[in-house]
Design an enzyme around this catalytic site. Structure first.
Site, PDB file in Angstrom:
ATOM      1  N   ASP A 121     -21.965   1.264 -59.753  1.00 27.85           N
ATOM      2  CA  ASP A 121     -21.124   2.068 -61.288  1.00 27.85           C
ATOM      3  C   ASP A 121     -20.412   2.542 -59.650  1.00 27.85           C
ATOM      4  O   ASP A 121     -19.803   2.245 -59.180  1.00 27.85           O
ATOM      5  CB  ASP A 121     -22.329   3.577 -61.077  1.00 27.85           C
ATOM      6  N   HIS A 170     -21.862   5.135 -55.746  1.00 25.85           N
ATOM      7  CA  HIS A 170     -22.635   3.847 -55.399  1.00 25.85           C
ATOM      8  C   HIS A 170     -21.914   3.085 -55.210  1.00 25.85           C
ATOM      9  O   HIS A 170     -21.169   2.510 -55.601  1.00 25.85           O
ATOM     10  CB  HIS A 170     -23.846   4.397 -55.525  1.00 25.85           C
ATOM     11  N   SER A 174     -27.479  10.953 -52.284  1.00 30.48           N
ATOM     12  CA  SER A 174     -27.681   8.919 -52.185  1.00 30.48           C
ATOM     13  C   SER A 174     -26.200   8.335 -52.219  1.00 30.48           C
ATOM     14  O   SER A 174     -26.606   7.329 -51.464  1.00 30.48           O
ATOM     15  CB  SER A 174     -27.891   8.744 -54.175  1.00 30.48           C
TER      16      SER A 174
END
Length: 503
Positions: free
Chosen positions: A466, A469, A281
């Protein structure tokens, strides 16, 4: 007998002459292009993404009936092209019925005498001269006007029975009030005047191409037909556009070269290479504005006129799950020779090995395995290093080039410094790359060092959700760091494809 022998020899000679005469009649005429880098850039193979129109003009002509030879050379003016003997090379090859496409001017405006180029010509078309002791060649030289040099090429070509065609220089990608300035009071005008005086075809390439470019607008031209970094030399699409303008004007002329113009030319542009992004991601595309991977803004730093950036990264994946789910096998079917594959994992490889999500890989670089039962299936789990090397090797087998990146840094600051993870995934990624002799980039350290320069408060703005990311601003920061590193690294083999914004 002597008379018979004489007749026999005569008949044989006549037969030989007729054969040769027939061969000369069936030889295809040749179209020669002479000019500067806007006609042929570099070696004519698109280095730096730059091309000349002479590299594409042949695609508009019936090459079963006419041959094409591009003899242009970058950096030359109408004067130096002849002084270097380049025109002599073409002139010595000319035959009756050949064509010579002539375009000079971009370099004629330089100094007449200096220690760098000494390529300038006297402005205009007159017979005035300037005597110099050339600072480069150390020879005495009589410098003539631009028009004088163009006229010499034309008269030489005519003397050989060839057909010269003069063009005004292509426009530069410079804009003033939404328009491109013309050269119809300088080199374009002088080229036209020589054509009229010598009664040869003149193609106002500058005017025709400028009109085309203006119809697209500056934003539609820069980044498609010209690069932002270069206002003089065209991309492949720009070179094709210039060639098409020449062909349009040629068709409207009475020049016999028009008979070889194809009605429906099939234009083949240089094939793009692919940059495949393989990872998790922190690289992937996302609908969540708070979890944008650096692969999303990465194309803005890439020469997308020559490169396709294909983002295959998938959120939540490790080296193990990317392989287990078939994502790797599917991706590698698209890899081809000449492509580059960026591989970056690590964030999820530290997850559970034998519990839900089942995405953790074994630590390290070894050959050890662990069999895991999951949903009535068994899976043999390998180490992170083993999986990475598998990807590297299988990339090589396709002919593509693997690029290994360490995982991105997290917004974690133990002891006032960004965590580096040099005791695990960062080091193992480097070891895998070194073992397989492929390029490695320590993204973790590069970005972390820049984070520390910004400070915690600024970096916190990159991580709204967070510690792993980033938002688009943070993703762009990482993407630019990666692009800058590739641009500055000869070993990466990618410097030529990176487009950094001007500071």
């Amino acid at each position: 007998m002597n008379v018979l022998k004489f007749l026999a020899v005569g008949l044989l000679s006549l037969s030989f002459f007729n054969c040769n005469n027939k061969d000369s009649q069936t030889l295809k005429p040749t179209v020669y292009t002479v000019g500067d880098s806007t006609v042929k850039n570099g070696r004519g193979n698109g280095d730096g993404g730059l091309w000349g129109w002479g590299d594409f003009i042949g695609q508009f002509l019936d090459t079963t009936k006419v041959s094409i030879e591009n003899h242009a050379l970058g950096g030359t003016s109408s004067r130096t092209y002849q002084n270097l003997g380049l025109w002599d090379t073409v002139n010595n090859k000319l035959r009756t019925g050949d064509y010579v496409l002539i375009q000079f001017g971009h370099n004629d405006n330089g100094p007449v005498n200096d220690t760098i180029r000494a390529r300038g010509t006297i402005k205009g078309i007159g017979d005035e001269t300037e005597k110099i002791d050339n600072l480069i060649t150390k020879k005495h030289e009589i410098v003539h006007s631009y028009g004088w040099y163009i006229r010499k090429i034309v008269t030489d070509a005519k003397a050989k029975g060839a057909i010269p065609i003069i063009m005004s220089p292509i426009p530069r990608n410079k804009w003033q009030n939404g328009r491109i300035p013309r050269n119809n009071n300088s080199y374009g005008l002088w080229a036209k005047q020589i054509a009229e005086q010598e009664q040869v075809t003149f193609i106002d390439l500058n005017k025709h191409m400028s009109k085309k470019l203006e119809s697209f607008g500056e934003s539609g031209v820069t980044g498609t037909y010209f690069y932002l970094r270069d206002h003089t030399h065209t991309s492949a699409k720009g070179a094709v556009l210039a060639a098409s303008c020449i062909i349009d004007d040629l068709k409207a002329s009475t020049n016999p070269l028009k008979q070889y113009v194809l009605n429906e030319p099939k234009i083949i542009l240089p094939k793009k290479i692919n940059f495949f992004l393989i990872g998790d991601s922190t690289m992937a595309i996302s609908d969540n504005p708070n979890t944008i991977g650096w692969g999303v803004p990465f194309p803005k730093y890439i020469d997308t006129m020559r490169v396709n950036v294909i983002n295959k990264a998938r959120g939540g994946r490790s080296t193990r799950t990317f392989i287990y789910e078939g994502l790797w096998d599917k991706a590698k079917t698209e890899f081809k020779a000449g492509d580059f594959v960026f591989i970056q994992f690590g964030h999820n490889d530290a997850g559970n090995i034998d519990k839900k999500k089942y995405r953790g890989s074994l630590k390290g670089m070894g050959e050890e395995t662990q069999v895991v039962d999951r949903d009535s299936l068994t899976e043999t789990v390998h180490t992170y290093g083993y999986n990475l090397i598998k990807m590297i090797r299988e990339t090589k087998e396709t002919g593509a080039t693997p690029i290994v990146l360490s995982l991105t840094p997290r917004n974690e600051w133990p002891h006032g410094k960004v965590e580096r993870r040099t005791d695990s995934y960062v080091t193992w990624a480097e070891q895998a790359a070194n073992a397989e002799h492929v390029y490695y980039m320590n993204v973790n350290d590069l970005v972390a060092t820049k984070y520390e320069g910004l400070g915690k408060d600024q970096v916190k703005l990159f991580f709204p959700q967070d510690h792993t990311h980033t938002n688009l601003k943070g993703a762009t920061f990482t993407a630019k760091t990666i692009a800058e590193t590739l641009k500055n690294s000869k070993a990466s083999g990618l410097r030529d494809y990176i487009e950094l914004p001007k500071k």
